[in-house]
Scaffold this motif. Structure first.
Motif, PDB file in Angstrom:
ATOM      1  N   GLU A  36     -52.519   8.317   4.457  1.00  0.00           N
ATOM      2  CA  GLU A  36     -53.424   7.546   5.310  1.00  0.00           C
ATOM      3  C   GLU A  36     -54.197   8.455   6.269  1.00  0.00           C
ATOM      4  OE1 GLU A  36     -54.210   4.383   5.040  1.00  0.00           O
ATOM      5  OE2 GLU A  36     -52.871   4.312   3.294  1.00  0.00           O
ATOM      6  N   LEU A  37     -53.617   9.595   6.604  1.00  0.00           N
ATOM      7  CA  LEU A  37     -54.269  10.518   7.520  1.00  0.00           C
ATOM      8  C   LEU A  37     -55.131  11.556   6.790  1.00  0.00           C
ATOM      9  CD1 LEU A  37     -51.294  11.025  10.007  1.00  0.00           C
ATOM     10  CD2 LEU A  37     -53.348   9.631  10.346  1.00  0.00           C
ATOM     11  N   GLY A  38     -55.232  11.415   5.468  1.00  0.00           N
ATOM     12  CA  GLY A  38     -56.118  12.278   4.692  1.00  0.00           C
ATOM     13  C   GLY A  38     -55.489  13.553   4.182  1.00  0.00           C
ATOM     14  N   ASN A  39     -54.184  13.708   4.323  1.00  0.00           N
ATOM     15  CA  ASN A  39     -53.488  14.922   3.879  1.00  0.00           C
ATOM     16  C   ASN A  39     -52.836  14.673   2.526  1.00  0.00           C
ATOM     17  OD1 ASN A  39     -54.135  16.052   6.446  1.00  0.00           O
ATOM     18  ND2 ASN A  39     -52.346  15.000   7.310  1.00  0.00           N
ATOM     19  N   LEU A  40     -53.650  14.582   1.489  1.00  0.00           N
ATOM     20  CA  LEU A  40     -53.166  14.153   0.173  1.00  0.00           C
ATOM     21  C   LEU A  40     -52.156  15.114  -0.431  1.00  0.00           C
ATOM     22  CD1 LEU A  40     -55.631  12.311   0.625  1.00  0.00           C
ATOM     23  CD2 LEU A  40     -56.145  12.537  -1.822  1.00  0.00           C
ATOM     24  N   SER A  41     -52.400  16.397  -0.327  1.00  0.00           N
ATOM     25  CA  SER A  41     -51.489  17.384  -0.907  1.00  0.00           C
ATOM     26  C   SER A  41     -50.102  17.299  -0.271  1.00  0.00           C
ATOM     27  CB  SER A  41     -52.072  18.791  -0.727  1.00  0.00           C
ATOM     28  OG  SER A  41     -51.181  19.771  -1.208  1.00  0.00           O
ATOM     29  N   SER A  42     -50.080  17.154   1.039  1.00  0.00           N
ATOM     30  CA  SER A  42     -48.803  17.013   1.734  1.00  0.00           C
ATOM     31  C   SER A  42     -48.095  15.731   1.320  1.00  0.00           C
ATOM     32  CB  SER A  42     -49.020  17.023   3.247  1.00  0.00           C
ATOM     33  OG  SER A  42     -47.804  16.863   3.939  1.00  0.00           O
ATOM     34  N   ALA A  43     -48.860  14.648   1.158  1.00  0.00           N
ATOM     35  CA  ALA A  43     -48.274  13.375   0.735  1.00  0.00           C
ATOM     36  C   ALA A  43     -47.584  13.523  -0.614  1.00  0.00           C
ATOM     37  CB  ALA A  43     -49.352  12.300   0.661  1.00  0.00           C
ATOM     38  N   VAL A  44     -48.225  14.208  -1.554  1.00  0.00           N
ATOM     39  CA  VAL A  44     -47.654  14.386  -2.887  1.00  0.00           C
ATOM     40  C   VAL A  44     -46.390  15.250  -2.816  1.00  0.00           C
ATOM     41  CG1 VAL A  44     -48.060  15.369  -5.176  1.00  0.00           C
ATOM     42  CG2 VAL A  44     -49.860  14.041  -4.039  1.00  0.00           C
ATOM     43  N   THR A  45     -46.394  16.237  -1.940  1.00  0.00           N
ATOM     44  CA  THR A  45     -45.200  17.082  -1.765  1.00  0.00           C
ATOM     45  C   THR A  45     -44.011  16.243  -1.341  1.00  0.00           C
ATOM     46  OG1 THR A  45     -46.508  19.036  -1.201  1.00  0.00           O
ATOM     47  CG2 THR A  45     -44.212  19.007  -0.464  1.00  0.00           C
ATOM     48  N   TYR A  46     -44.209  15.354  -0.383  1.00  0.00           N
ATOM     49  CA  TYR A  46     -43.109  14.501   0.071  1.00  0.00           C
ATOM     50  C   TYR A  46     -42.671  13.524  -1.010  1.00  0.00           C
ATOM     51  CZ  TYR A  46     -43.377  16.168   4.879  1.00  0.00           C
ATOM     52  OH  TYR A  46     -43.322  16.952   6.018  1.00  0.00           O
ATOM     53  N   LEU A  47     -43.624  12.993  -1.769  1.00  0.00           N
ATOM     54  CA  LEU A  47     -43.278  12.103  -2.869  1.00  0.00           C
ATOM     55  C   LEU A  47     -42.373  12.787  -3.879  1.00  0.00           C
ATOM     56  CD1 LEU A  47     -46.533  10.182  -3.909  1.00  0.00           C
ATOM     57  CD2 LEU A  47     -44.425   9.202  -3.018  1.00  0.00           C
ATOM     58  N   ASN A  48     -42.706  14.018  -4.197  1.00  0.00           N
ATOM     59  CA  ASN A  48     -41.965  14.725  -5.239  1.00  0.00           C
ATOM     60  C   ASN A  48     -40.551  15.109  -4.820  1.00  0.00           C
ATOM     61  OD1 ASN A  48     -43.881  14.626  -7.302  1.00  0.00           O
ATOM     62  ND2 ASN A  48     -44.973  16.425  -6.522  1.00  0.00           N
ATOM     63  N   MET A  49     -40.291  15.112  -3.530  1.00  0.00           N
ATOM     64  CA  MET A  49     -38.934  15.448  -3.085  1.00  0.00           C
ATOM     65  C   MET A  49     -37.911  14.449  -3.616  1.00  0.00           C
ATOM     66  SD  MET A  49     -39.523  16.701   0.846  1.00  0.00           S
ATOM     67  CE  MET A  49     -40.490  18.160   1.230  1.00  0.00           C
ATOM     68  N   THR A  50     -38.235  13.162  -3.604  1.00  0.00           N
ATOM     69  CA  THR A  50     -37.269  12.191  -4.117  1.00  0.00           C
ATOM     70  C   THR A  50     -37.130  12.308  -5.631  1.00  0.00           C
ATOM     71  OG1 THR A  50     -39.000  10.487  -4.250  1.00  0.00           O
ATOM     72  CG2 THR A  50     -37.659  10.554  -2.244  1.00  0.00           C
ATOM     73  N   ARG A  51     -38.185  12.662  -6.309  1.00  0.00           N
ATOM     74  CA  ARG A  51     -38.129  12.798  -7.760  1.00  0.00           C
ATOM     75  C   ARG A  51     -37.333  14.030  -8.192  1.00  0.00           C
ATOM     76  NH1 ARG A  51     -41.826   9.417 -10.302  1.00  0.00           N
ATOM     77  NH2 ARG A  51     -42.276  10.765 -12.096  1.00  0.00           N
ATOM     78  N   LYS A  52     -37.251  15.012  -7.296  1.00  0.00           N
ATOM     79  CA  LYS A  52     -36.533  16.247  -7.625  1.00  0.00           C
ATOM     80  C   LYS A  52     -35.034  16.159  -7.360  1.00  0.00           C
ATOM     81  CE  LYS A  52     -40.396  19.444  -6.800  1.00  0.00           C
ATOM     82  NZ  LYS A  52     -40.891  20.559  -5.938  1.00  0.00           N
ATOM     83  N   ARG A  53     -34.564  15.038  -6.833  1.00  0.00           N
ATOM     84  CA  ARG A  53     -33.117  14.892  -6.618  1.00  0.00           C
ATOM     85  C   ARG A  53     -32.384  15.257  -7.906  1.00  0.00           C
ATOM     86  NH1 ARG A  53     -30.523  11.116  -3.060  1.00  0.00           N
ATOM     87  NH2 ARG A  53     -32.464   9.904  -2.929  1.00  0.00           N
ATOM     88  N   ALA A  54     -31.282  15.992  -7.796  1.00  0.00           N
ATOM     89  CA  ALA A  54     -30.601  16.539  -8.971  1.00  0.00           C
ATOM     90  C   ALA A  54     -30.269  15.484 -10.021  1.00  0.00           C
ATOM     91  CB  ALA A  54     -29.330  17.267  -8.532  1.00  0.00           C
ATOM     92  N   SER A  55     -29.813  14.325  -9.588  1.00  0.00           N
ATOM     93  CA  SER A  55     -29.412  13.291 -10.547  1.00  0.00           C
ATOM     94  C   SER A  55     -30.595  12.459 -11.045  1.00  0.00           C
ATOM     95  CB  SER A  55     -28.385  12.359  -9.905  1.00  0.00           C
ATOM     96  OG  SER A  55     -28.948  11.689  -8.780  1.00  0.00           O
ATOM     97  N   VAL A  56     -31.787  12.724 -10.526  1.00  0.00           N
ATOM     98  CA  VAL A  56     -32.990  11.996 -10.944  1.00  0.00           C
ATOM     99  C   VAL A  56     -33.895  12.893 -11.776  1.00  0.00           C
ATOM    100  CG1 VAL A  56     -35.083  10.818 -10.150  1.00  0.00           C
ATOM    101  CG2 VAL A  56     -32.900  10.420  -8.985  1.00  0.00           C
ATOM    102  N   SER A  57     -34.333  14.003 -11.189  1.00  0.00           N
ATOM    103  CA  SER A  57     -35.083  15.042 -11.881  1.00  0.00           C
ATOM    104  C   SER A  57     -36.217  14.489 -12.744  1.00  0.00           C
ATOM    105  CB  SER A  57     -34.127  15.876 -12.751  1.00  0.00           C
ATOM    106  OG  SER A  57     -34.772  17.036 -13.224  1.00  0.00           O
TER     107      SER A  57
END
Length: 514
Positions: free
Chosen positions: A407-428
């Motif tokens: 919402e604040l226009g920082n798209l790259s940072s937003a995607v970085t935070y999104l990917n953290m949950t996807r990188k969880r070891a049991s999710v990957s």
């Protein structure tokens, strides 16, 4: 370790009338009153425990609170004809001012507020006899819990009566305050709570509100108002504290053995499974049951009153849909026919699951909730339980930060935070961008945020408020409910008993459309 919260009798004003004319209208000199109580550290601590006891009650987190949020979301469907009428009304949008769930959560929230106000007011009045650090923490906890309750109320009912102090008579009944005033009061409470609360507790006090919980709740409050700048500030406090991390195993957030793990920001304590559930929403005290009925209501071999909706099941990425990988959170959130349970000793059959089927990949089959149910270690068809309800966890912090950054226009940072949950070891899961979810512009990133929040946080009483927020801020691309009526369904009705009993609300104080 579980903590057993007790309600103090000091929250009740006990008056006893004598047995002859001479003693009429005199107070029993041995009775505990609000004037004689709240004088010692132990009494104040006990009174704070009484606030938590109200939070644990059937009116709130032990039962009706999770139903109200889930039934107002598109995460769930009816398990079958066994779903009681008041619950089905909430699910289908056919509820009115007399709906029992609506009334129950309203009553429970104000009970928390009332008890919190007692602690806050009496701590100030007894400052001379209390240890300063004890009073400071007690008031901090009370303000956090009061803020939590007011946030529940204002986000679902809009303008509500705002009680800033302990009310002792009907003459103190308040009219509805504007939403902006309620939100301002919540913000002030949470800022004060942050200053007063510790970051951690010892094992005997786990479950109490912490500084991190106050920060995370304040971020929720700001986001619900569309104030992403201030929400980001609070979320950054949580992240930079280093207190929280994602756990490797996704399921550790929903079972009994891994409560208070490093991902948990705040959870509601229940006694270990095997005790007793208290069906009386008003009862508390040293002998009151402190379990939750969540596992019985949702479990595949329990009542199965609520099942995952078809739209939720379809939300998960799957190879059968052409995605690169089937999201492991699908199997970790739900039981499917043929799954093993009870520590691998039993296999789940259609016949064992009461009620309706779901549509998965074009096939009718039975699917049931796995989160917060005890089926992983039992095969009992009736079982209340002690799995703590995780109210806020670190995965939500990361996904909330992604929404703020977008919402604040920082798209790259937003995607970085999104990917953290996807990188969880049991999710990957494959990181964004994916073929299904490109992230080249703000709208695309928002679509990924909506998806990720839904599959990560399903059934955790978050989706309802997401829909309310995005609808209010004009961000919903499509309305998820066929029953939705603009100008009405955004808010729940003020309970009829409040309309009848509060002279400062009355019929003119009802929400539109009811």
């Amino acid at each position: 370790m579980k903590r057993h919260y007790l309600l103090t009798g000091g929250l009740l004003l006990t008056l006893t009338i004598g047995c002859n004319d001479k003693n009429l209208n005199q107070l029993n000199p041995n009775a505990v009153t609000t004037d004689s109580y709240f004088k010692t550290d132990a009494q104040i601590r006990s009174s704070v425990n009484g606030i938590y006891a109200a939070l644990q009650s059937t009116n709130l987190v032990a039962r009706e609170w999770f139903f109200t949020h889930d039934l107002r979301s598109d995460d769930v469907a009816a398990g079958g004809g066994q779903l009681e009428t008041p619950r089905n009304q909430l699910l289908t949008g056919a509820y009115d001012t007399g709906n029992a769930l609506v009334s129950s959560v309203w009553t429970g929230a104000y009970r928390v507020i009332h008890r919190a106000n007692v602690v806050i007011d009496k701590s100030a009045a007894s400052a001379a006899t209390l240890t300063a650090s004890v009073a400071t923490q007690a008031v901090g906890e009370a303000k956090f819990l009061r803020a939590w309750s007011y946030f529940e109320l204002v986000s679902m009912w809009g303008a509500v009566p705002l009680y800033k102090n302990y009310v002792t008579s009907l003459a103190g009944a308040a009219a509805r305050s504007p939403e902006a005033d309620v939100y301002a009061f919540i913000v002030a409470d949470l800022k004060a709570a942050q200053d007063a609360l510790p970051a951690t507790y010892d094992a005997a006090n786990l479950g109490r509100a912490t500084k991190g919980a106050a920060q995370m709740l304040l971020a929720r409050v700001y986001m619900q108002q569309g104030d992403y700048t201030n929400a980001k500030t609070e979320l950054q406090k949580v992240i930079s504290s280093g207190m929280y991390q994602l756990v490797d195993e996704f399921n550790d957030n929903f079972v009994e053995e891994t409560e208070f793990n490093k991902e948990s920001i705040w959870e509601i304590n229940f006694l270990p499974s095997g005790g007793s559930f208290n069906w009386n929403g008003d009862a508390d005290g040293a002998t009151a049951g402190e379990e939750t009925v969540r596992t019985q209501e949702y479990s595949a071999v329990g009542w199965r009153n609520i099942i995952p909706s078809n739209s939720l099941l379809a939300e998960f990425e799957k190879t059968t849909k052409g995605d690169a990988k089937t999201d492991p959170r699908l199997a970790k959130s739900f039981y499917f026919t043929g799954d093993v349970f009870n520590n691998g000793k039993d296999v789940l059959t259609d016949a064992a699951q009461n009620g309706n089927t779901s549509l998965v990949d074009g096939k009718e089959q039975k699917v049931s909730w796995r989160k917060f149910t005890l089926l992983y270690k039992t095969n009992n068809s009736f079982l209340t339980g002690g799995i703590n309800q995780r109210i806020m966890r670190y995965a939500e912090t990361l996904l909330a930060m992604a929404e703020c950054e977008n919402e604040l226009g920082n798209l790259s940072s937003a995607v970085t935070y999104l990917n953290m949950t996807r990188k969880r070891a049991s999710v990957s899961m494959p990181v964004y961008p994916t073929a299904t979810y490109p992230v080249s512009n703000k709208d695309q990133v928002f679509a990924a945020i909506v998806h990720e929040r839904r599959v990560e946080l399903s059934g955790e009483q978050i989706r309802n408020r997401d829909i309310l927020r995005w609808r209010k801020l004009g961000k919903l691309k499509t309305e998820p409910f066929a029953y939705f009526q603009k100008g009405k369904t955004e808010l729940l009705p003020i309970p009829q008993q409040e309309i009848d009993n509060n002279p400062n609300i009355g019929l003119k104080g009802q929400n539109p459309g009811y």
